[in-house]
Motif scaffolding. Structure first.
Motif, mmCIF file in Angstrom:
data_model
loop_
_atom_site.group_PDB
_atom_site.id
_atom_site.type_symbol
_atom_site.label_atom_id
_atom_site.label_comp_id
_atom_site.label_asym_id
_atom_site.label_seq_id
_atom_site.Cartn_x
_atom_site.Cartn_y
_atom_site.Cartn_z
ATOM 1 N N THR A 25 -12.063 43.846 15.879
ATOM 2 C CA THR A 25 -12.270 43.086 14.540
ATOM 3 C C THR A 25 -13.081 44.251 13.769
ATOM 4 O OG1 THR A 25 -12.848 40.774 15.446
ATOM 5 C CG2 THR A 25 -13.940 41.635 13.644
ATOM 6 N N LEU A 26 -14.061 45.326 14.518
ATOM 7 C CA LEU A 26 -14.666 46.391 13.702
ATOM 8 C C LEU A 26 -13.599 47.309 13.294
ATOM 9 C CD1 LEU A 26 -17.360 47.513 12.817
ATOM 10 C CD2 LEU A 26 -17.585 48.673 14.953
ATOM 11 N N LEU A 27 -12.605 47.601 14.353
ATOM 12 C CA LEU A 27 -11.471 48.598 13.740
ATOM 13 C C LEU A 27 -10.861 48.071 12.563
ATOM 14 C CD1 LEU A 27 -9.855 50.999 14.026
ATOM 15 C CD2 LEU A 27 -8.503 49.653 15.680
ATOM 16 N N ALA A 28 -10.457 46.646 12.419
ATOM 17 C CA ALA A 28 -9.816 46.148 11.313
ATOM 18 C C ALA A 28 -10.602 46.313 10.269
ATOM 19 C CB ALA A 28 -9.305 44.805 11.700
ATOM 20 N N LEU A 29 -11.759 45.577 10.083
ATOM 21 C CA LEU A 29 -12.578 45.648 8.998
ATOM 22 C C LEU A 29 -13.036 47.108 8.329
ATOM 23 C CD1 LEU A 29 -15.264 43.023 10.145
ATOM 24 C CD2 LEU A 29 -13.290 42.783 8.665
ATOM 25 N N SER A 30 -13.313 48.089 9.489
ATOM 26 C CA SER A 30 -13.478 49.602 9.013
ATOM 27 C C SER A 30 -12.036 49.969 8.270
ATOM 28 C CB SER A 30 -13.462 50.334 10.176
ATOM 29 O OG SER A 30 -14.894 49.853 10.714
ATOM 30 N N VAL A 31 -10.920 49.887 8.844
ATOM 31 C CA VAL A 31 -9.810 50.373 8.027
ATOM 32 C C VAL A 31 -9.613 49.757 6.789
ATOM 33 C CG1 VAL A 31 -7.218 50.102 8.158
ATOM 34 C CG2 VAL A 31 -8.605 50.697 10.124
ATOM 35 N N ALA A 32 -9.691 48.489 6.659
ATOM 36 C CA ALA A 32 -9.728 47.745 5.347
ATOM 37 C C ALA A 32 -10.873 48.395 4.551
ATOM 38 C CB ALA A 32 -10.033 46.200 5.387
ATOM 39 N N GLY A 33 -12.004 48.370 4.935
ATOM 40 C CA GLY A 33 -12.800 49.027 4.172
ATOM 41 C C GLY A 33 -12.594 50.505 3.688
ATOM 42 N N ALA A 34 -12.153 51.145 4.342
ATOM 43 C CA ALA A 34 -11.441 52.630 4.089
ATOM 44 C C ALA A 34 -10.519 52.588 3.070
ATOM 45 C CB ALA A 34 -11.105 53.405 5.166
ATOM 46 N N VAL A 35 -9.791 51.508 3.055
ATOM 47 C CA VAL A 35 -8.570 51.472 1.994
ATOM 48 C C VAL A 35 -9.101 50.970 0.873
ATOM 49 C CG1 VAL A 35 -6.564 50.274 1.327
ATOM 50 C CG2 VAL A 35 -6.848 50.851 3.979
ATOM 51 N N VAL A 36 -10.112 50.068 0.766
ATOM 52 C CA VAL A 36 -10.844 49.741 -0.456
ATOM 53 C C VAL A 36 -11.310 51.024 -1.222
ATOM 54 C CG1 VAL A 36 -12.607 48.501 -1.446
ATOM 55 C CG2 VAL A 36 -11.088 47.169 0.032
ATOM 56 N N SER A 37 -12.358 51.731 -0.357
ATOM 57 C CA SER A 37 -12.869 52.917 -0.940
ATOM 58 C C SER A 37 -11.772 54.038 -1.443
ATOM 59 C CB SER A 37 -13.596 53.742 0.252
ATOM 60 O OG SER A 37 -14.716 52.710 0.597
ATOM 61 N N VAL A 38 -10.627 53.945 -0.751
ATOM 62 C CA VAL A 38 -9.537 55.049 -1.219
ATOM 63 C C VAL A 38 -9.162 54.702 -2.293
ATOM 64 C CG1 VAL A 38 -7.178 55.521 -0.919
ATOM 65 C CG2 VAL A 38 -8.641 55.879 0.961
ATOM 66 N N GLN A 39 -8.919 53.476 -2.962
ATOM 67 C CA GLN A 39 -8.308 53.004 -4.221
ATOM 68 C C GLN A 39 -9.657 53.466 -5.340
ATOM 69 O OE1 GLN A 39 -9.464 50.619 -6.508
ATOM 70 N NE2 GLN A 39 -11.343 49.653 -5.394
ATOM 71 N N GLN A 40 -10.908 53.377 -4.737
ATOM 72 C CA GLN A 40 -12.056 53.387 -5.920
ATOM 73 C C GLN A 40 -11.932 55.245 -6.235
ATOM 74 O OE1 GLN A 40 -15.520 52.307 -3.563
ATOM 75 N NE2 GLN A 40 -15.373 50.354 -4.953
ATOM 76 N N THR A 41 -11.454 55.891 -5.363
ATOM 77 C CA THR A 41 -11.538 57.235 -5.727
ATOM 78 C C THR A 41 -10.300 58.199 -5.913
ATOM 79 O OG1 THR A 41 -11.578 57.978 -3.311
ATOM 80 C CG2 THR A 41 -13.712 57.620 -4.378
ATOM 81 N N LEU A 42 -9.223 57.262 -5.548
ATOM 82 C CA LEU A 42 -7.797 57.913 -5.735
ATOM 83 C C LEU A 42 -7.398 58.369 -7.010
ATOM 84 C CD1 LEU A 42 -5.464 57.880 -3.721
ATOM 85 C CD2 LEU A 42 -4.377 55.997 -4.923
ATOM 86 N N VAL A 43 -8.185 57.776 -8.104
ATOM 87 C CA VAL A 43 -7.779 58.599 -9.565
ATOM 88 C C VAL A 43 -8.515 59.672 -10.095
ATOM 89 C CG1 VAL A 43 -6.796 56.367 -9.825
ATOM 90 C CG2 VAL A 43 -9.248 56.603 -10.501
ATOM 91 N N ILE A 44 -9.704 59.760 -9.229
ATOM 92 C CA ILE A 44 -10.978 60.755 -9.889
ATOM 93 C C ILE A 44 -10.466 62.223 -9.948
ATOM 94 C CG2 ILE A 44 -12.959 61.869 -9.193
ATOM 95 C CD1 ILE A 44 -13.780 58.982 -8.033
ATOM 96 N N PRO A 45 -9.613 62.573 -8.892
ATOM 97 C CA PRO A 45 -8.931 63.924 -9.222
ATOM 98 C C PRO A 45 -8.075 64.123 -10.257
ATOM 99 C CG PRO A 45 -9.333 63.519 -6.540
ATOM 100 C CD PRO A 45 -9.350 62.148 -7.339
ATOM 101 N N LEU A 46 -7.571 62.854 -10.507
ATOM 102 C CA LEU A 46 -6.501 62.932 -11.436
ATOM 103 C C LEU A 46 -6.946 62.778 -12.952
ATOM 104 C CD1 LEU A 46 -3.961 60.406 -9.726
ATOM 105 C CD2 LEU A 46 -3.805 62.785 -9.859
ATOM 106 N N LEU A 47 -8.194 62.443 -13.091
ATOM 107 C CA LEU A 47 -8.601 62.204 -14.620
ATOM 108 C C LEU A 47 -8.295 63.248 -15.558
ATOM 109 C CD1 LEU A 47 -12.329 60.766 -13.824
ATOM 110 C CD2 LEU A 47 -10.064 59.465 -14.439
ATOM 111 N N PRO A 48 -8.415 64.946 -15.185
ATOM 112 C CA PRO A 48 -7.917 65.759 -16.082
ATOM 113 C C PRO A 48 -6.482 65.557 -16.377
ATOM 114 C CG PRO A 48 -9.524 66.839 -14.284
ATOM 115 C CD PRO A 48 -9.276 65.204 -14.030
ATOM 116 N N ARG A 49 -5.717 65.333 -15.243
ATOM 117 C CA ARG A 49 -4.188 65.056 -15.804
ATOM 118 C C ARG A 49 -3.824 63.879 -16.546
ATOM 119 N NH1 ARG A 49 0.072 65.160 -10.846
ATOM 120 N NH2 ARG A 49 -0.830 67.367 -10.543
ATOM 121 N N LEU A 50 -4.577 62.923 -16.275
ATOM 122 C CA LEU A 50 -4.461 61.720 -16.938
ATOM 123 C C LEU A 50 -4.928 61.862 -18.476
ATOM 124 C CD1 LEU A 50 -6.030 58.890 -14.742
ATOM 125 C CD2 LEU A 50 -3.679 59.346 -15.324
#
Length: 479
Positions: A25-50
């Protein structure tokens, strides 16, 4: 309307209330939490390109990041309340499904407006972290709760760094932005499957009705506040438009508070927001949210600033942004795994103060010394220690004093104010950077960045003071 009657006790469903395999359960919740955090920062390095792709200003493009946080600020208490009403696992699956849908919309977008809409849909998944913390408190053995909350909380930073590295690896090989969002959709689908097959259903349901009016009012005053901050430089801080937005935010917020006090089943229970033991945890949370999310956007732009052209920056690539933040991944994981033991000795409040001090020192370092790559690496390592300790303790501090059937909404409110702090950080730092630029360009001055770093360091320092005061006021083994 008359005073609301007390909420009914949870209705048992007959399902097992304990996780059969806590490790899975902890593994599944950690993976899901990491994926949510990935979407939060995924665009940050792309801001100059955008900015180049859409010929947009830094203020407009920052809404690609801020919209996600804003949507999360509204969705988090709503889905957390639904979690207490209908089951946390069900709402986690809803959050992950919305993340998949939002990622697909972003991948297929052809304009800045559609991209921002997709990002808002992605942002609703921010509710997963408080739902996961509530599930852990409901189902894990008591002796493992603090350490498990720490590990899940740490995924916010770990996933954030992974998001920037993944973006960097792909962005160096493509000219568009859609591949990153297709990857996010795939990762979200993986997290959804893991949770569906390993996470337990908790044993109680409170029932009730959703407070949709409260959600709409919350969204309205947050939008007015953030739009006013974002457009202050462009419109003028004393202009009718900006003053009108701030005035509207105050009025709508007052209406929202009045509505929440009168409704039988409010979206945000104000006692959990400003109660004697909740207030300090929530105030520390908004300050730490401000500090953490401000760093994401500041570091991305600073690293990619060409030093040979403007006299500062690290002339890095999109990939370099993630690599510079890599030390924080390791130090955050280490610190969060040890935070439970520290909290058991000195209490979560003093543990939170310790982490906040480290976080503040990391930003102070960068404000005073930022000319070399090793400055960024030192900042990253210190920041990971700080947030690894602080967020692990904060998750425990937010829920330890509330009844079990309110753990989801209590954690959700704490996450709400943290996300609101992040939303404000994006708007404030964008306003500072766009308000002090090198003559004839849109490039911020070095002094503007350093001012932002000092402000963020002050936010973390204030969080430490708040946590210390809480610990001294509520002296007990678990304060």
């Amino acid at each position: 309307m008359s005073a609301a009657p007390p909420t009914a006790a949870p209705v048992l469903t007959g399902r097992a209330a304990k996780a059969a395999h806590p490790g899975l359960t902890l593994l599944a919740l950690s993976v899901a939490g990491a994926v949510v955090s990935v979407q939060q920062t995924l665009v940050i390095p792309l801001l100059p390109r955008l900015m180049t792709l859409f010929d947009a200003s830094v203020t407009s493009v920052t809404w690609v990041f801020t919209a996600s946080l804003l949507a999360g600020a509204v969705a988090t208490p709503l889905l957390s309340r639904f979690g207490d009403m209908y089951g946390k696992k069900r709402m986690i699956l809803v959050a992950m499904s919305l993340l998949v849908a939002g990622s697909v919309v972003c991948a297929m977008s052809g304009s800045l407006g559609v991209l921002i809409a997709g990002r808002a849909l992605q942002g609703t998944s921010s509710a997963l972290i408080p739902l996961a913390i509530g599930m852990i408190r409901d189902t894990f053995p008591r002796e493992r709760v603090t350490s498990a909350i720490g590990i899940v909380s740490a995924t916010m930073g770990v996933g954030g760094t992974i998001g920037m590295i993944v973006t960097g690896l792909i962005a160096d090989r493509v000219t568009g932005v859609d591949p990153m969002f297709w990857i996010a959709a795939g990762l979200a689908a993986l997290g959804l499957v893991l949770v569906a097959f390993t996470a337990p259903n908790t044993g109680g349901r409170t029932g009730g009705r959703p407070d949709l009016v409260g959600a709409a009012l919350l969204a309205a005053w947050l939008i007015c506040l953030l739009l006013g901050i974002s457009e202050g430089n462009a419109w003028g801080w004393t202009s009718g438009g900006v003053l009108g937005l701030f005035g509207a935010a105050v009025v709508i917020c007052a209406v929202w508070v009045a509505a929440e006090l009168r409704v039988r089943e409010p979206l945000v229970r104000l006692g959990l927001l400003v109660g004697p033991r909740s207030m300090s945890a929530n105030l520390a949370s908004i300050l730490l949210g401000f500090s953490m999310f401000a760093a994401f956007t500041l570091i991305s732009n600073f690293v990619q600033t060409p030093k040979e052209q403007v006299g500062y920056g690290l002339s890095g690539s999109v990939l370099d942004v993630g690599l510079y933040m890599l030390p924080s991944t390791f130090t955050m994981l280490l610190a969060s795994s040890l935070a439970g033991r520290v909290a058991a000795r000195i209490g979560p409040a003093f543990t939170l103060a310790t982490g906040s001090v480290f976080a503040g020192l990391s930003y102070l370092w960068l404000a005073l010394s930022n000319a070399h790559g090793y400055d960024m690496l030192a900042f990253s390592a210190l920041q990971g220690i700080g947030f690894g300790i602080a967020y692990a303790a904060l998750g425990t501090l937010a829920v330890q004093h509330v009844p079990m059937d309110q753990s989801g909404i209590a954690s959700g409110i704490n996450s709400l104010v943290r996300t609101a702090g992040g939303s404000i950080a994006g708007a404030v730092t964008a306003a500072i950077l766009s308000g002090a630029t090198i003559a004839g360009t849109r490039v911020p001055t070095l002094a503007a960045y350093e001012l932002c770093f000092f402000i963020v360091a002050a936010g973390a320092a204030l969080a430490a003071v708040v946590a210390l005061a809480h610990g001294l006021r509520h002296r007990s083994p678990d304060s």
